[in-house]
Scaffold this active site. Structure first.
Site, mmCIF file in Angstrom:
data_model
loop_
_atom_site.group_PDB
_atom_site.id
_atom_site.type_symbol
_atom_site.label_atom_id
_atom_site.label_comp_id
_atom_site.label_asym_id
_atom_site.label_seq_id
_atom_site.Cartn_x
_atom_site.Cartn_y
_atom_site.Cartn_z
ATOM 1 N N LEU A 1 0.851 -1.169 -0.051
ATOM 2 C CA LEU A 1 -0.142 -0.135 -0.116
ATOM 3 C C LEU A 1 0.896 1.267 -0.064
ATOM 4 O O LEU A 1 0.442 2.233 -0.785
ATOM 5 C CB LEU A 1 -0.891 -0.075 1.246
ATOM 6 N N TYR A 2 1.829 1.183 0.815
ATOM 7 C CA TYR A 2 3.030 2.309 0.713
ATOM 8 C C TYR A 2 3.150 2.567 -0.767
ATOM 9 O O TYR A 2 3.353 3.906 -1.036
ATOM 10 C CB TYR A 2 4.224 1.940 1.608
#
Length: 426
Positions: A236-237
């Site tokens: 997700l980062y």
């Protein structure tokens, strides 16, 4: 009140209450009112005087902003010392890269104003220590969040920034599995808010922002080039960093903002982040704790293109120096604006096992190693930067090998954490 009849069990259900004398009603009403006031007063006292609950994830209380004294501090910090110097707003200034970049800008005569929200993703005491370092150098760090539009507009009202260096972000790959919302809040919503303020400014600043090598995700072509695909994020980062690049392109295209993105490759060094492997390996090796080293699914080594902080900062400043002016004014585009993306790495991937061996040598302590397969947490098995574009356009050339950089880090670490005031951070 002994004259008030009390029903007996033999007359239950048949007894009809007599009418009380008027003074009995007044007495009961006054008692009820009295106790209501006492209860209300207790509630008010509780909310006013009880301390606020402290959540480990909550950011520390921020200084109030605004007012003549505050504006003087902002203006003084942003005042440049040379006629050709820049006036730079640095977001995430109390962070790792942000603090180093702010100091480098100030040393060469640029006006620098920092901004940071001092969140608790890692020990905020380290961030406040960096803030003190900046303060001694003449850099004021405003405590605030990049999602605070009113604060950002106020800063641009007080100072006509020529450039913005945007480092504020929710960092870390694994933490996204625990707190995904923080990444959307900082890396996407916060970036959009900053760009909104920048595009409305007159004059518009040129923007240099931090992206990440994580955007290359599952790309198997090495070394990673800016021309390679970045549509397969592994975390997700990485997805929020890739989203940031697309958002930057949109604001460049519509509003004429001059924007340069920098994809950092595993930055390390003094004043670094405690969530990075080299940092917590050092801590655990010194304490005699076992360290976990991950291996690739095929049993191969996990490797990173470790890049020393001073090399990264040189690349950041070169990006700033070569950034062209934005072409918009007051939110309206007047012509095409510069848009660039660069890799900033060291071009020499090193296996994590070798990183540990170097730390053992520098610390003079044998590590207790535990090798495990890499979990499915969004980490990738290797990173390797192709920096030919940055070399050609920025004159970027890293000069620090891993052992030399780690030697400087270890020296700083032992000095910083040996101070009695910081022993609690161990």
């Amino acid at each position: 009140m002994n004259n008030i009849p009390i029903p007996s069990t033999s007359t239950a259900g048949k007894w009809k209450p007599e009418k009380y004398p008027p003074y009995i009603h007044r007495l009961r009403l006054s008692k009820l009112t009295l106790w209501s006031f006492i209860f209300l007063a207790f509630i008010v006292f509780f909310f006013i005087f009880s301390p606020p609950s402290a959540s480990p994830a909550a950011a520390p209380r921020r200084d109030s902003w605004g007012g003549p004294d505050w504006e003087k501090r902002v203006s003084k910090s942003a005042r440049r010392n040379t006629a050709s110097g820049f006036t730079v707003l640095v977001t995430g200034a109390a962070g790792f890269v942000g603090s180093h970049a702010s100091l480098a800008l100030k040393r060469r005569g640029d006006g620098v104003l920092g901004m940071d929200n001092f969140n608790r993703y890692y020990d905020p005491n380290l961030k406040y220590a960096r803030q003190k370092l900046l303060w001694r150098a003449g850099v004021f760090v405003v405590e605030g969040d990049i999602n605070d539009s009113a604060l950002l507009h106020k800063l641009f009202d007080v100072v006509a920034f020529t450039h913005v260096m945007h480092f504020a972000a929710q960092a870390g790959v694994r933490y996204a599995m625990q707190n995904p919302g923080s990444y959307v809040h900082s890396n996407i919503a916060g970036f959009v808010n900053l760009l909104q303020v920048c595009k409305s400014a007159n004059p518009q600043p040129a923007i240099v922002y931090a992206s990440s090598s994580s955007v290359y995700g599952l790309n198997s072509k090495v070394p990673f080039s800016e021309k390679d695909r970045t549509d397969q994020p592994a975390s997700l980062y990485a997805a929020t960093k890739k989203a940031g690049e697309e958002i930057a392109h949109t604001y460049n295209h519509i509003y004429g903002l001059s924007i340069t993105g920098l994809r950092f490759f595993t930055v390390y060094g003094p004043w670094g982040r405690p969530d990075m492997a080299y940092f917590f390996f050092t801590k655990d090796i010194l304490k005699g704790k076992q360290i976990t080293i991950f291996e690739a699914p095929d049993g191969g080594s996990v490797a990173r293109d470790f890049t020393y902080i001073d090399d990264i900062v040189k690349g950041c400043l070169r990006a700033l120096d070569t950034a062209k002016k934005s072409t918009g004014s007051g939110g309206k585009k007047k012509g095409p604006a510069q848009f660039r993306i660069f890799n900033l790495g060291n071009t020499t991937p090193v296996p994590v096992t070798e990183l540990v061996t170097i730390l053992e040598k520098l610390l003079k302590v044998k590590a207790k190693r535990k090798v495990m397969p890499m979990p499915r947490n969004g980490d990738v098995t290797f990173t390797h930067a192709n920096i030919s574009r940055a070399q050609k356009q920025l004159g970027y050339m890293p000069t620090t090998d891993l052992e030399a950089g780690l030697r400087k880090f270890v020296r700083w670490y032992l000095d910083f954490y040996s101070a009695s005031k910081n022993k609690s951070a161990w």
